[in-house]
Motif scaffolding. Structure first.
Motif, mmCIF file in Angstrom:
data_model
loop_
_atom_site.group_PDB
_atom_site.id
_atom_site.type_symbol
_atom_site.label_atom_id
_atom_site.label_comp_id
_atom_site.label_asym_id
_atom_site.label_seq_id
_atom_site.Cartn_x
_atom_site.Cartn_y
_atom_site.Cartn_z
ATOM 1 N N GLN A 85 -11.394 1.283 -3.996
ATOM 2 C CA GLN A 85 -11.309 0.674 -2.671
ATOM 3 C C GLN A 85 -10.127 -0.286 -2.572
ATOM 4 O OE1 GLN A 85 -15.486 -0.723 -2.769
ATOM 5 N NE2 GLN A 85 -15.650 0.088 -0.687
ATOM 6 N N VAL A 86 -9.853 -0.952 -3.673
ATOM 7 C CA VAL A 86 -8.745 -1.921 -3.664
ATOM 8 C C VAL A 86 -7.403 -1.223 -3.814
ATOM 9 C CG1 VAL A 86 -7.743 -3.898 -4.857
ATOM 10 C CG2 VAL A 86 -10.233 -3.737 -4.579
ATOM 11 N N ILE A 87 -7.305 -0.257 -4.704
ATOM 12 C CA ILE A 87 -6.007 0.325 -5.035
ATOM 13 C C ILE A 87 -5.389 1.048 -3.842
ATOM 14 C CG2 ILE A 87 -6.691 2.584 -5.912
ATOM 15 C CD1 ILE A 87 -4.250 0.105 -7.586
ATOM 16 N N VAL A 88 -6.221 1.630 -2.967
ATOM 17 C CA VAL A 88 -5.662 2.315 -1.801
ATOM 18 C C VAL A 88 -5.077 1.327 -0.799
ATOM 19 C CG1 VAL A 88 -7.206 4.293 -2.047
ATOM 20 C CG2 VAL A 88 -7.883 2.377 -0.584
ATOM 21 N N ARG A 89 -5.395 0.050 -0.966
ATOM 22 C CA ARG A 89 -4.863 -0.997 -0.088
ATOM 23 C C ARG A 89 -3.828 -1.864 -0.798
ATOM 24 N NH1 ARG A 89 -10.355 -0.343 0.912
ATOM 25 N NH2 ARG A 89 -10.894 -0.032 3.129
ATOM 26 N N ALA A 90 -3.526 -1.537 -2.058
ATOM 27 C CA ALA A 90 -2.684 -2.416 -2.871
ATOM 28 C C ALA A 90 -1.237 -2.471 -2.408
ATOM 29 C CB ALA A 90 -2.743 -1.990 -4.340
ATOM 30 N N TRP A 91 -0.846 -1.565 -1.488
ATOM 31 C CA TRP A 91 0.509 -1.644 -0.938
ATOM 32 C C TRP A 91 0.666 -2.875 -0.046
ATOM 33 C CZ3 TRP A 91 0.818 -1.708 4.347
ATOM 34 C CH2 TRP A 91 -0.305 -1.277 5.047
ATOM 35 N N GLN A 92 -0.442 -3.459 0.406
ATOM 36 C CA GLN A 92 -0.380 -4.669 1.214
ATOM 37 C C GLN A 92 -0.163 -5.876 0.298
ATOM 38 O OE1 GLN A 92 -3.671 -4.885 4.123
ATOM 39 N NE2 GLN A 92 -4.183 -2.800 3.480
ATOM 40 N N PRO A 93 0.847 -6.704 0.577
ATOM 41 C CA PRO A 93 1.161 -7.808 -0.338
ATOM 42 C C PRO A 93 -0.019 -8.713 -0.642
ATOM 43 C CG PRO A 93 2.936 -7.526 1.239
ATOM 44 C CD PRO A 93 1.834 -6.609 1.673
ATOM 45 N N ARG A 94 -0.825 -9.047 0.363
ATOM 46 C CA ARG A 94 -1.962 -9.927 0.117
ATOM 47 C C ARG A 94 -2.968 -9.288 -0.833
ATOM 48 N NH1 ARG A 94 -3.252 -14.216 3.739
ATOM 49 N NH2 ARG A 94 -1.556 -14.626 5.216
#
Length: 256
Positions: A117-126
């Motif tokens: 769940q986190v890694i698919v959003r890891a492109w976001q700096p925050r």
């Protein structure tokens, strides 16, 4: 975030929003020290790497960690249970949580945001910065509080601040908030927060849905303390608020 942890000092991160109630803002998660004439206890305990900060914050308010009467756990996520096993193993401190949350706190169940769940959003700096902090904070190698046991109303009333627990399932199945009626304060854990590394907002707000076992139930469950009177909000993330619980809940529900 790591540099913030390295330079963290209790003098600038410990506040006393109610007499004998100390809200401590860690680098990414909070904990609370509650003191009265009978001694002191902790509510939650940060990430595993926050242990030196937890110990420093207790000593900052003139107390010795070895004498903590209990550590109350609002829910079993690693950013709230991080020092619980240490207190139990080192000092024999009682680790207490809701009966419905016991398997989670003891590490026999897992109700946690997944790496996927986190890694698919890891492109976001925050998100990326938060993920790095979580890894460095020991989240992947945390020791569960296997000695934890369930609380009951009588045991809670015997502790500093005479706490009362209110079940608020949704963030996790056995999630709870802890009312400190004598201080007019409520420790809401992650039932709602006032800030988070992934959020651009401040003030009462729900965590990102991926952090909840059941996001819809988490918001609906906050109605379980609609009738509770408190004027100090102690969140698991973000600053403490001098605000009535009713106003905080209204602000929570009036967001876009």
């Amino acid at each position: 975030m790591q540099s913030e942890a390295a330079h963290w000092q209790p003098a600038s991160h410990v506040s006393e929003p109610a007499p004998g109630v100390f809200h401590v803002q860690g680098p990414a998660s909070n904990w609370i020290v509650v003191r009265d004439l009978t001694g002191f206890m902790l509510i939650d305990s940060g990430y595993p790497s926050d242990r030196p900060l937890v110990l420093a914050s207790i000593r900052h308010v003139g107390l010795e960690p070895a004498y903590a009467r209990a550590v109350l756990i609002t829910h079993g996520h690693v950013d709230h249970t991080g020092s619980a096993a240490y207190f139990a193993n080192t000092f024999g401190t009682a680790i207490l949580c809701a009966p419905e949350e016991l398997a989670h706190v003891q590490g026999r169940e897992k109700h946690q945001v997944t790496f996927g769940q986190v890694i698919v959003r890891a492109w976001q700096p925050r998100v990326f910065r938060w993920l790095l902090h979580v890894i460095k904070a020991g989240a992947l190698t945390a020791q569960p509080a296997t000695q934890a046991r369930p609380w009951d109303a009588e045991t809670l009333r015997s502790l500093p601040g005479r706490p009362e627990a209110i079940a608020v399932p949704g963030h996790t199945p056995g999630n709870a908030v802890i009312l400190l009626p004598e201080a007019g304060a409520i420790a809401v854990g992650d039932s709602f927060v006032t800030g988070h590394p992934l959020s651009r907002k401040s003030g009462p707000q729900m965590l990102h849905p991926m952090f909840h076992s059941d996001p819809a139930a988490a918001l609906e469950a906050t109605r379980r303390f609609d009738a509770v009177s408190a004027s100090v909000i102690l969140p698991g993330h973000g600053p403490a608020l001098q605000m009535t619980l009713a106003d905080a809940l209204a602000a929570l529900r009036n967001q876009d």
